[in-house]
Design a protein around this motif. Sequence first.
Motif, PDB file in Angstrom:
ATOM      1  N   LYS A 110     -51.103   8.280 -56.978  1.00 34.00           N
ATOM      2  CA  LYS A 110     -51.972   7.620 -57.954  1.00 34.00           C
ATOM      3  C   LYS A 110     -53.419   7.997 -57.703  1.00 34.00           C
ATOM      4  O   LYS A 110     -53.753   8.599 -56.677  1.00 34.00           O
ATOM      5  CB  LYS A 110     -51.790   6.101 -57.875  1.00 34.00           C
ATOM      6  CG  LYS A 110     -52.006   5.530 -56.483  1.00 34.00           C
ATOM      7  CD  LYS A 110     -51.643   4.058 -56.443  1.00 34.00           C
ATOM      8  CE  LYS A 110     -51.742   3.499 -55.034  1.00 34.00           C
ATOM      9  NZ  LYS A 110     -51.361   2.091 -54.942  1.00 34.00           N
ATOM     10  N   SER A 158     -52.972   1.628 -65.265  1.00 31.14           N
ATOM     11  CA  SER A 158     -53.261   2.840 -66.027  1.00 31.14           C
ATOM     12  C   SER A 158     -54.705   2.796 -66.536  1.00 31.14           C
ATOM     13  O   SER A 158     -55.314   1.731 -66.628  1.00 31.14           O
ATOM     14  CB  SER A 158     -52.298   2.985 -67.203  1.00 31.14           C
ATOM     15  OG  SER A 158     -50.986   3.261 -66.750  1.00 31.14           O
ATOM     16  N   GLN A 159     -55.232   3.962 -66.880  1.00 29.49           N
ATOM     17  CA  GLN A 159     -56.632   4.050 -67.312  1.00 29.49           C
ATOM     18  C   GLN A 159     -56.731   3.879 -68.823  1.00 29.49           C
ATOM     19  O   GLN A 159     -56.031   4.554 -69.588  1.00 29.49           O
ATOM     20  CB  GLN A 159     -57.228   5.397 -66.892  1.00 29.49           C
ATOM     21  CG  GLN A 159     -58.718   5.510 -67.118  1.00 29.49           C
ATOM     22  CD  GLN A 159     -59.283   6.814 -66.595  1.00 29.49           C
ATOM     23  OE1 GLN A 159     -58.565   7.788 -66.408  1.00 29.49           O
ATOM     24  NE2 GLN A 159     -60.585   6.837 -66.350  1.00 29.49           N
ATOM     25  N   LYS A 172     -54.929   7.613 -69.377  1.00 33.90           N
ATOM     26  CA  LYS A 172     -54.181   8.257 -68.307  1.00 33.90           C
ATOM     27  C   LYS A 172     -53.145   7.291 -67.748  1.00 33.90           C
ATOM     28  O   LYS A 172     -53.482   6.208 -67.292  1.00 33.90           O
ATOM     29  CB  LYS A 172     -55.119   8.722 -67.191  1.00 33.90           C
ATOM     30  CG  LYS A 172     -54.447   9.573 -66.124  1.00 33.90           C
ATOM     31  CD  LYS A 172     -55.470  10.086 -65.118  1.00 33.90           C
ATOM     32  CE  LYS A 172     -54.807  11.020 -64.110  1.00 33.90           C
ATOM     33  NZ  LYS A 172     -55.777  11.494 -63.083  1.00 33.90           N
ATOM     34  N   GLN A 173     -51.896   7.704 -67.809  1.00 33.46           N
ATOM     35  CA  GLN A 173     -50.806   6.876 -67.320  1.00 33.46           C
ATOM     36  C   GLN A 173     -50.764   6.896 -65.789  1.00 33.46           C
ATOM     37  O   GLN A 173     -50.899   7.949 -65.166  1.00 33.46           O
ATOM     38  CB  GLN A 173     -49.460   7.369 -67.870  1.00 33.46           C
ATOM     39  CG  GLN A 173     -48.252   6.641 -67.346  1.00 33.46           C
ATOM     40  CD  GLN A 173     -48.131   5.224 -67.878  1.00 33.46           C
ATOM     41  OE1 GLN A 173     -48.481   4.957 -69.034  1.00 33.46           O
ATOM     42  NE2 GLN A 173     -47.649   4.315 -67.049  1.00 33.46           N
ATOM     43  N   GLN A 174     -50.613   5.734 -65.192  1.00 29.79           N
ATOM     44  CA  GLN A 174     -50.342   5.613 -63.764  1.00 29.79           C
ATOM     45  C   GLN A 174     -49.005   4.912 -63.608  1.00 29.79           C
ATOM     46  O   GLN A 174     -48.633   4.068 -64.436  1.00 29.79           O
ATOM     47  CB  GLN A 174     -51.425   4.798 -63.065  1.00 29.79           C
ATOM     48  CG  GLN A 174     -52.820   5.401 -63.158  1.00 29.79           C
ATOM     49  CD  GLN A 174     -53.032   6.536 -62.165  1.00 29.79           C
ATOM     50  OE1 GLN A 174     -53.200   6.328 -60.985  1.00 29.79           O
ATOM     51  NE2 GLN A 174     -53.043   7.752 -62.675  1.00 29.79           N
ATOM     52  N   ASP A 175     -48.266   5.255 -62.551  1.00 26.06           N
ATOM     53  CA  ASP A 175     -46.983   4.600 -62.327  1.00 26.06           C
ATOM     54  C   ASP A 175     -47.188   3.097 -62.174  1.00 26.06           C
ATOM     55  O   ASP A 175     -48.181   2.648 -61.589  1.00 26.06           O
ATOM     56  CB  ASP A 175     -46.311   5.147 -61.066  1.00 26.06           C
ATOM     57  CG  ASP A 175     -45.806   6.573 -61.241  1.00 26.06           C
ATOM     58  OD1 ASP A 175     -45.677   7.015 -62.397  1.00 26.06           O
ATOM     59  OD2 ASP A 175     -45.549   7.234 -60.220  1.00 26.06           O
ATOM     60  N   GLU A 176     -46.252   2.323 -62.693  1.00 25.45           N
ATOM     61  CA  GLU A 176     -46.308   0.877 -62.501  1.00 25.45           C
ATOM     62  C   GLU A 176     -46.237   0.553 -61.011  1.00 25.45           C
ATOM     63  O   GLU A 176     -45.508   1.204 -60.250  1.00 25.45           O
ATOM     64  CB  GLU A 176     -45.138   0.206 -63.230  1.00 25.45           C
ATOM     65  CG  GLU A 176     -45.129  -1.310 -63.098  1.00 25.45           C
ATOM     66  CD  GLU A 176     -43.931  -1.950 -63.785  1.00 25.45           C
ATOM     67  OE1 GLU A 176     -43.706  -3.163 -63.535  1.00 25.45           O
ATOM     68  OE2 GLU A 176     -43.229  -1.273 -64.559  1.00 25.45           O
ATOM     69  N   LYS A 233     -54.846   4.000 -74.091  1.00 29.37           N
ATOM     70  CA  LYS A 233     -54.483   4.504 -72.776  1.00 29.37           C
ATOM     71  C   LYS A 233     -54.904   5.967 -72.633  1.00 29.37           C
ATOM     72  O   LYS A 233     -54.482   6.823 -73.406  1.00 29.37           O
ATOM     73  CB  LYS A 233     -52.986   4.358 -72.537  1.00 29.37           C
ATOM     74  CG  LYS A 233     -52.557   4.657 -71.100  1.00 29.37           C
ATOM     75  CD  LYS A 233     -51.045   4.563 -70.912  1.00 29.37           C
ATOM     76  CE  LYS A 233     -50.549   3.151 -71.042  1.00 29.37           C
ATOM     77  NZ  LYS A 233     -49.100   3.041 -70.727  1.00 29.37           N
ATOM     78  N   LYS A 248     -58.085  -1.110 -59.106  1.00 26.71           N
ATOM     79  CA  LYS A 248     -57.289  -0.642 -60.234  1.00 26.71           C
ATOM     80  C   LYS A 248     -58.222  -0.338 -61.405  1.00 26.71           C
ATOM     81  O   LYS A 248     -59.320  -0.891 -61.504  1.00 26.71           O
ATOM     82  CB  LYS A 248     -56.282  -1.721 -60.675  1.00 26.71           C
ATOM     83  CG  LYS A 248     -55.173  -1.984 -59.671  1.00 26.71           C
ATOM     84  CD  LYS A 248     -54.220  -0.821 -59.596  1.00 26.71           C
ATOM     85  CE  LYS A 248     -53.228  -0.946 -58.471  1.00 26.71           C
ATOM     86  NZ  LYS A 248     -52.468   0.293 -58.273  1.00 26.71           N
ATOM     87  N   SER A 270     -48.115  -1.192 -67.818  1.00 22.22           N
ATOM     88  CA  SER A 270     -49.338  -0.398 -67.997  1.00 22.22           C
ATOM     89  C   SER A 270     -50.485  -0.865 -67.103  1.00 22.22           C
ATOM     90  O   SER A 270     -51.560  -0.262 -67.124  1.00 22.22           O
ATOM     91  CB  SER A 270     -49.789  -0.443 -69.459  1.00 22.22           C
ATOM     92  OG  SER A 270     -48.860   0.196 -70.299  1.00 22.22           O
TER      93      SER A 270
END
Length: 533
Positions: A112, A193-194, A202-206, A200, A363, A190
């Motif tokens: 991440k 995530s950014q 940029k996706q970040q893993d949950e 959204k 975060k 979500s």
Amino acid sequence: MLLLMIIKRLQNQTTFQDKVPHIALLGSGGGQRAMVGLLGSLVQLDKAGLLDCILYLSGVSGSTWCMASLYQEPDWSTKLDTVKNKIIERISGPGVSWGDAMAKLKNYYYGKDLFSLTDVWAVLVVTAFVKEIDEHKISEQQDQHNKDPFPIYTMIDKQCKQQRDGDPWFEISPHEAGYSLTGAFVDTSSFGSQFDNGLKKKQQDEIDMLYLQALCGSALADGQEIRNILWKRIKDFFGHSILRIETGMFEEIGKDPNSPPVDKCYQVLMELADMNLSVLNGKDPSEIDKSIRTKLKDLAGGKRQLVFPVQKLNLADKEAAQLYMKQYTMDVCNYLNSWFSFWPFDVCFSICKCMALWLWGRKYDFLHNMADKAVPDALLESETRDYIDAGLLLNSPYLSVLRKERNIDLIISLDFSEGDPFMTVRESAETCNKLKIPFPEVNIPNEDAKKPKDFYVFKGKNAPTVMHIPLFNLGNCGDEIETWWKKYSTFQGAYSPGMIADLMEVAGKNISNNREKLLEQIGAAVGLKKSRH
């Protein structure tokens, strides 16, 4: 039993929301004491036939560790005895292996954008108590717990707490994550995530359940004096790394025949931890500083040296000394990074930098650049937010369950907090009064502070009824309250099987000894609900 049958019949009706009381069970913070105490309480609620009455189960800090273990099992409340035995067997057994812990830390570090001490806390501290690495995601539980209380995990926004601006109360459930009082939420999957203006980027893993337990249970994240303990843990971590070079964990090291000697880097890291400890304890660090500078110069073959100025620290000025060590730590890590920019040194440098910055729970801010007058400006302007243990503001999750939409009629407060057994309920009353949230008046006899009873009821007009139950009290401990507190102090190692069994029993007595009183208040809530509708 007739009352319980009525409640269950109402719950099965489509319009039950207007007829059956909304009951929230709260578990306070308190480390492993809270984890085991909540489990023991739930077991007795089940035996008393009262668990089915609970609509919400919300926790702070150590209580969330119990919740995370329970909700691994779909519909756990229908088979609690079996689930309880599995949990006790795990937390009584061996801990997570060093190799597994290092693999998880590596996953957190590279998986991440934002790394913080919460990742380190999850791997090095939380696993020592829960004895597992739980990689499940809370959003996976959305359709698995139709027969269980709805779970609410709580924490606070650090910036809101420090600046006293905005809504500090933050919650995560299987469906949503966000600010309890403001009402600003994002899908749980979500969170992290950014976002920019609601979109959204940029996706970040949950986040997984291990990280969630660290996010909720990081009570040390606000105590300046606790840096001492954490630096010692980090020094031990660096020491363990040296001892395990031969295991192949550092196979990346040595591939480059021209790489500088790794032992010197480890020595500098160990001394950097020692130097921070010396300054924290008011001891002159000049000899350690001299040794670090010599090793860094040797690494550079005499061609470079640490440019950070040599300075005689005034250790009496703690703020100035802390600022000096913050910059010193950052500079040493940046210096070493020019040679050792690979695993595991990169994560070691990041850990030291996070210590220097005291960075926890960072975060991306899902509200960044949104335009919403209902949301405090502070939450709309920042790109990131830092989240920490809710116990650093209020050690019980009253504010999250008191969201207006939840229409809570009855609160059962299980308080596992060390110190004043009434601090949480008093502070909740004061906070709710300031925020104009309905809450009953709290009056407690002065003599009860040291020798609390096992059951208190607070009522108010157009306010939820609050039942408050301190963990150790005259009812379950007699005159041995202090003895029990010494046995189960917050900061100690993992409990033995005997300690777990004893705490399960004494916490359970708070429910079994008060079953009729609990039923009486639930019955009163049912009657009041009927009269209103």
